[in-house]
Design a protein around this motif. Structure first.
Motif, PDB file in Angstrom:
ATOM      1  N   PHE A   1       0.445  -0.611   7.131  1.00  0.00           N
ATOM      2  CA  PHE A   1      -0.233   0.434   6.361  1.00  0.00           C
ATOM      3  C   PHE A   1       0.202   1.818   6.849  1.00  0.00           C
TER       4      PHE A   1
ATOM      5  N   THR B   1       6.612   0.472  -0.755  1.00  0.00           N
ATOM      6  CA  THR B   1       5.920   0.130  -1.999  1.00  0.00           C
ATOM      7  C   THR B   1       4.932  -1.012  -1.798  1.00  0.00           C
ATOM      8  N   GLY B   2       4.215  -1.311  -2.873  1.00  0.00           N
ATOM      9  CA  GLY B   2       3.255  -2.407  -2.820  1.00  0.00           C
ATOM     10  C   GLY B   2       3.921  -3.758  -2.617  1.00  0.00           C
TER      11      GLY B   2
ATOM     12  N   LEU C   1       3.627  -5.010   0.841  1.00  0.00           N
ATOM     13  CA  LEU C   1       2.342  -5.632   1.176  1.00  0.00           C
ATOM     14  C   LEU C   1       2.285  -7.076   0.702  1.00  0.00           C
TER      15      LEU C   1
ATOM     16  N   GLY D   1      -6.421  -5.150   3.556  1.00  0.00           N
ATOM     17  CA  GLY D   1      -7.027  -3.847   3.787  1.00  0.00           C
ATOM     18  C   GLY D   1      -8.146  -3.915   4.807  1.00  0.00           C
TER      19      GLY D   1
ATOM     20  N   SER E   1       7.783   4.453  -5.122  1.00  0.00           N
ATOM     21  CA  SER E   1       6.796   5.453  -4.711  1.00  0.00           C
ATOM     22  C   SER E   1       7.248   6.792  -5.271  1.00  0.00           C
TER      23      SER E   1
ATOM     24  N   SER F   1      -6.836   0.397  -2.546  1.00  0.00           N
ATOM     25  CA  SER F   1      -7.223  -0.037  -1.205  1.00  0.00           C
ATOM     26  C   SER F   1      -7.853   1.128  -0.443  1.00  0.00           C
TER      27      SER F   1
ATOM     28  N   ILE G   1       3.838   2.579   5.711  1.00  0.00           N
ATOM     29  CA  ILE G   1       3.937   2.985   4.302  1.00  0.00           C
ATOM     30  C   ILE G   1       3.375   4.392   4.117  1.00  0.00           C
TER      31      ILE G   1
ATOM     32  N   MET H   1      -1.664   0.807  -4.790  1.00  0.00           N
ATOM     33  CA  MET H   1      -2.050   1.005  -3.396  1.00  0.00           C
ATOM     34  C   MET H   1      -3.308   1.850  -3.270  1.00  0.00           C
TER      35      MET H   1
ATOM     36  N   PHE I   1      -6.133   1.802   2.902  1.00  0.00           N
ATOM     37  CA  PHE I   1      -4.864   2.523   2.852  1.00  0.00           C
ATOM     38  C   PHE I   1      -5.082   3.993   2.513  1.00  0.00           C
ATOM     39  N   CYS I   2      -6.035   4.283   1.655  1.00  0.00           N
ATOM     40  CA  CYS I   2      -6.333   5.679   1.321  1.00  0.00           C
ATOM     41  C   CYS I   2      -6.707   6.461   2.572  1.00  0.00           C
TER      42      CYS I   2
ATOM     43  N   ILE J   1       1.956   5.104  -5.532  1.00  0.00           N
ATOM     44  CA  ILE J   1       2.650   3.981  -4.892  1.00  0.00           C
ATOM     45  C   ILE J   1       2.376   2.740  -5.722  1.00  0.00           C
TER      46      ILE J   1
END
Length: 206
Positions: free
Chosen positions: A131, A71-72, A75, A90, A47, A160, A134, A157, A163-164, A42
Protein backbone atom coordinates in the motif's frame (compact mmCIF):
# COMPACT_ATOMS: atom_id res chain seq x y z
CA UNK A 1 -27.33 11.57 -25.70
CA UNK A 2 -24.81 8.82 -25.00
CA UNK A 3 -21.14 9.47 -24.24
CA UNK A 4 -18.79 6.49 -24.00
CA UNK A 5 -15.54 6.58 -22.03
CA UNK A 6 -12.82 4.26 -20.74
CA UNK A 7 -10.64 1.80 -22.62
CA UNK A 8 -13.67 0.15 -24.20
CA UNK A 9 -15.28 3.33 -25.52
CA UNK A 10 -14.49 2.52 -29.16
CA UNK A 11 -16.43 -0.73 -28.81
CA UNK A 12 -19.74 1.09 -28.32
CA UNK A 13 -21.06 1.92 -31.81
CA UNK A 14 -24.31 3.34 -30.40
CA UNK A 15 -22.53 6.17 -28.54
CA UNK A 16 -22.97 9.65 -29.98
CA UNK A 17 -19.50 10.64 -28.83
CA UNK A 18 -16.41 9.10 -27.19
CA UNK A 19 -14.44 10.99 -24.54
CA UNK A 20 -11.26 9.98 -22.70
CA UNK A 21 -11.59 8.85 -19.10
CA UNK A 22 -9.23 11.68 -18.11
CA UNK A 23 -11.73 14.32 -19.24
CA UNK A 24 -14.65 12.40 -17.72
CA UNK A 25 -12.98 11.93 -14.34
CA UNK A 26 -12.14 15.64 -14.29
CA UNK A 27 -15.73 16.64 -15.03
CA UNK A 28 -17.23 14.16 -12.56
CA UNK A 29 -14.84 15.09 -9.75
CA UNK A 30 -15.34 18.84 -10.19
CA UNK A 31 -19.12 18.39 -10.15
CA UNK A 32 -18.98 16.37 -6.93
CA UNK A 33 -16.40 18.67 -5.31
CA UNK A 34 -16.61 22.17 -6.83
CA UNK A 35 -13.32 24.01 -6.79
CA UNK A 36 -11.19 20.87 -6.91
CA UNK A 37 -7.67 21.44 -8.18
CA UNK A 38 -6.45 17.92 -8.90
CA UNK A 39 -7.84 14.44 -9.47
CA UNK A 40 -5.85 11.31 -8.67
CA UNK A 41 -7.16 8.10 -10.19
CA UNK A 42 -5.83 4.60 -9.61
CA UNK A 43 -7.60 1.94 -11.60
CA UNK A 44 -6.88 -1.62 -12.53
CA UNK A 45 -4.67 -0.80 -15.52
CA UNK A 46 -3.15 2.63 -14.94
CA UNK A 47 -2.74 5.58 -12.59
CA UNK A 48 -3.43 9.22 -13.47
CA UNK A 49 -2.87 12.64 -11.95
CA UNK A 50 -5.01 15.35 -13.53
CA UNK A 51 -4.71 19.08 -12.88
CA UNK A 52 -8.01 20.97 -13.25
CA UNK A 53 -8.76 24.51 -14.37
CA UNK A 54 -11.36 26.73 -12.70
CA UNK A 55 -14.13 25.27 -14.87
CA UNK A 56 -13.36 21.64 -14.09
CA UNK A 57 -11.58 21.08 -17.38
CA UNK A 58 -8.24 19.35 -17.82
CA UNK A 59 -5.30 21.73 -17.44
CA UNK A 60 -2.60 19.05 -17.48
CA UNK A 61 -2.21 15.35 -16.75
CA UNK A 62 0.34 12.59 -16.36
CA UNK A 63 -0.23 8.88 -16.24
CA UNK A 64 1.54 5.64 -15.49
CA UNK A 65 0.45 2.92 -17.88
CA UNK A 66 3.76 1.12 -18.35
CA UNK A 67 3.88 -0.99 -15.19
CA UNK A 68 1.26 -2.69 -13.04
CA UNK A 69 3.14 -1.91 -9.80
CA UNK A 70 1.29 1.39 -9.38
CA UNK A 71 -2.20 0.08 -10.15
CA UNK A 72 -4.97 -2.02 -8.70
CA UNK A 73 -3.66 -4.97 -10.68
CA UNK A 74 -0.73 -5.13 -8.25
CA UNK A 75 -3.16 -5.61 -5.38
CA UNK A 76 -4.82 -8.45 -7.23
CA UNK A 77 -1.43 -10.13 -7.55
CA UNK A 78 -0.76 -9.57 -3.84
CA UNK A 79 -4.17 -10.95 -2.91
CA UNK A 80 -3.38 -14.10 -4.86
CA UNK A 81 0.00 -14.54 -3.17
CA UNK A 82 -1.41 -14.04 0.32
CA UNK A 83 -4.60 -15.97 -0.36
CA UNK A 84 -6.57 -13.02 0.94
CA UNK A 85 -9.66 -11.36 -0.60
CA UNK A 86 -9.13 -7.79 -1.76
CA UNK A 87 -11.38 -6.31 0.93
CA UNK A 88 -9.35 -8.05 3.63
CA UNK A 89 -6.09 -6.64 2.27
CA UNK A 90 -7.06 -3.16 3.37
CA UNK A 91 -7.89 -4.29 6.89
CA UNK A 92 -4.60 -6.17 7.12
CA UNK A 93 -2.60 -3.23 5.75
CA UNK A 94 -4.15 -0.85 8.28
CA UNK A 95 -2.89 -3.09 11.11
CA UNK A 96 0.53 -3.97 9.66
CA UNK A 97 3.93 -2.33 9.83
CA UNK A 98 5.00 -1.50 6.26
CA UNK A 99 7.83 -3.63 4.92
CA UNK A 100 9.92 -1.81 2.29
CA UNK A 101 9.26 -3.15 -1.21
CA UNK A 102 12.39 -2.21 -3.16
CA UNK A 103 11.48 -3.58 -6.60
CA UNK A 104 10.00 -0.99 -8.98
CA UNK A 105 8.63 -3.64 -11.35
CA UNK A 106 5.48 -5.62 -10.56
CA UNK A 107 7.07 -8.91 -11.70
CA UNK A 108 10.18 -8.45 -9.56
CA UNK A 109 8.11 -7.09 -6.66
CA UNK A 110 6.01 -10.26 -6.78
CA UNK A 111 9.17 -12.36 -6.47
CA UNK A 112 10.37 -10.14 -3.61
CA UNK A 113 7.07 -10.53 -1.76
CA UNK A 114 7.13 -14.32 -2.14
CA UNK A 115 10.66 -14.31 -0.72
CA UNK A 116 9.69 -12.12 2.24
CA UNK A 117 6.70 -14.35 2.94
CA UNK A 118 8.97 -17.41 2.93
CA UNK A 119 11.18 -15.65 5.48
CA UNK A 120 8.24 -15.36 7.84
CA UNK A 121 7.24 -11.75 7.20
CA UNK A 122 3.65 -11.26 8.47
CA UNK A 123 1.10 -10.89 5.63
CA UNK A 124 -0.25 -7.71 7.24
CA UNK A 125 3.21 -6.12 7.04
CA UNK A 126 3.52 -7.10 3.38
CA UNK A 127 0.07 -5.66 2.63
CA UNK A 128 1.02 -2.41 4.35
CA UNK A 129 4.30 -2.32 2.43
CA UNK A 130 2.55 -2.69 -0.91
CA UNK A 131 0.00 0.00 0.00
CA UNK A 132 2.82 2.40 0.90
CA UNK A 133 4.67 1.51 -2.31
CA UNK A 134 1.63 2.32 -4.48
CA UNK A 135 0.92 5.51 -2.51
CA UNK A 136 4.49 6.72 -3.02
CA UNK A 137 4.29 6.01 -6.73
CA UNK A 138 1.15 8.13 -6.86
CA UNK A 139 2.86 10.90 -4.90
CA UNK A 140 5.68 10.91 -7.45
CA UNK A 141 3.18 11.07 -10.29
CA UNK A 142 1.25 13.92 -8.66
CA UNK A 143 4.40 16.00 -8.20
CA UNK A 144 4.80 16.19 -11.97
CA UNK A 145 1.76 18.44 -12.39
CA UNK A 146 0.49 21.71 -10.91
CA UNK A 147 -0.88 20.66 -7.53
CA UNK A 148 -3.23 23.31 -6.12
CA UNK A 149 -6.64 23.25 -4.48
CA UNK A 150 -8.33 20.26 -2.92
CA UNK A 151 -7.46 16.77 -4.08
CA UNK A 152 -10.08 14.27 -5.23
CA UNK A 153 -9.23 10.57 -5.31
CA UNK A 154 -11.16 8.32 -7.71
CA UNK A 155 -10.99 4.80 -9.13
CA UNK A 156 -11.12 1.37 -7.58
CA UNK A 157 -8.29 1.99 -5.10
CA UNK A 158 -10.26 4.90 -3.64
CA UNK A 159 -12.80 2.36 -2.37
CA UNK A 160 -10.23 1.25 0.22
CA UNK A 161 -10.29 3.52 3.31
CA UNK A 162 -6.95 2.08 4.42
CA UNK A 163 -5.27 3.01 1.15
CA UNK A 164 -6.83 6.47 1.24
CA UNK A 165 -5.17 7.00 4.61
CA UNK A 166 -1.80 5.84 3.27
CA UNK A 167 -2.14 8.14 0.25
CA UNK A 168 -3.15 11.13 2.36
CA UNK A 169 -0.12 10.64 4.59
CA UNK A 170 2.25 10.41 1.62
CA UNK A 171 0.77 13.54 0.02
CA UNK A 172 0.59 15.31 3.39
CA UNK A 173 -2.86 16.65 2.49
CA UNK A 174 -6.39 15.28 2.89
CA UNK A 175 -7.97 13.54 -0.10
CA UNK A 176 -11.66 13.82 -0.94
CA UNK A 177 -13.28 10.56 -1.98
CA UNK A 178 -16.66 10.30 -3.77
CA UNK A 179 -19.27 7.94 -2.30
CA UNK A 180 -18.90 5.82 -5.46
CA UNK A 181 -15.32 6.52 -6.61
CA UNK A 182 -15.43 3.93 -9.40
CA UNK A 183 -18.36 5.72 -11.03
CA UNK A 184 -16.74 9.17 -11.21
CA UNK A 185 -15.78 8.75 -14.86
CA UNK A 186 -19.26 7.51 -15.76
CA UNK A 187 -20.75 10.53 -13.99
CA UNK A 188 -18.48 12.81 -15.97
CA UNK A 189 -19.57 11.15 -19.22
CA UNK A 190 -23.23 11.65 -18.27
CA UNK A 191 -22.61 15.33 -17.47
CA UNK A 192 -20.90 15.82 -20.83
CA UNK A 193 -23.81 14.11 -22.57
CA UNK A 194 -26.27 16.39 -20.76
CA UNK A 195 -24.23 19.44 -21.78
CA UNK A 196 -24.28 18.34 -25.42
CA UNK A 197 -28.03 17.86 -25.27
CA UNK A 198 -28.52 21.32 -23.78
CA UNK A 199 -26.49 22.89 -26.58
CA UNK A 200 -28.47 20.93 -29.16
CA UNK A 201 -31.77 22.04 -27.66
CA UNK A 202 -30.61 25.66 -27.59
CA UNK A 203 -29.69 25.41 -31.27
CA UNK A 204 -33.16 24.03 -32.05
CA UNK A 205 -34.88 26.83 -30.15
CA UNK A 206 -32.92 29.43 -32.14
Amino acid sequence: RIVATGYGRIALPFAHKTVTEITCHARGASWLFPGSGVVLDIGGQDSKAVSLDENGGVRDFVMNDKCAAGTGRFLQVLAGILGMPLDELGKAAAEGKPVPISSMCAVFAETEIVGLLAQGTPPADLAAGVFVSIARRMRGLARRISFTGQCVFTGGMAASPAFCNFLSRELEIPVRVPDEPQLTGALGAALLAAHQLEKQQCAWSI
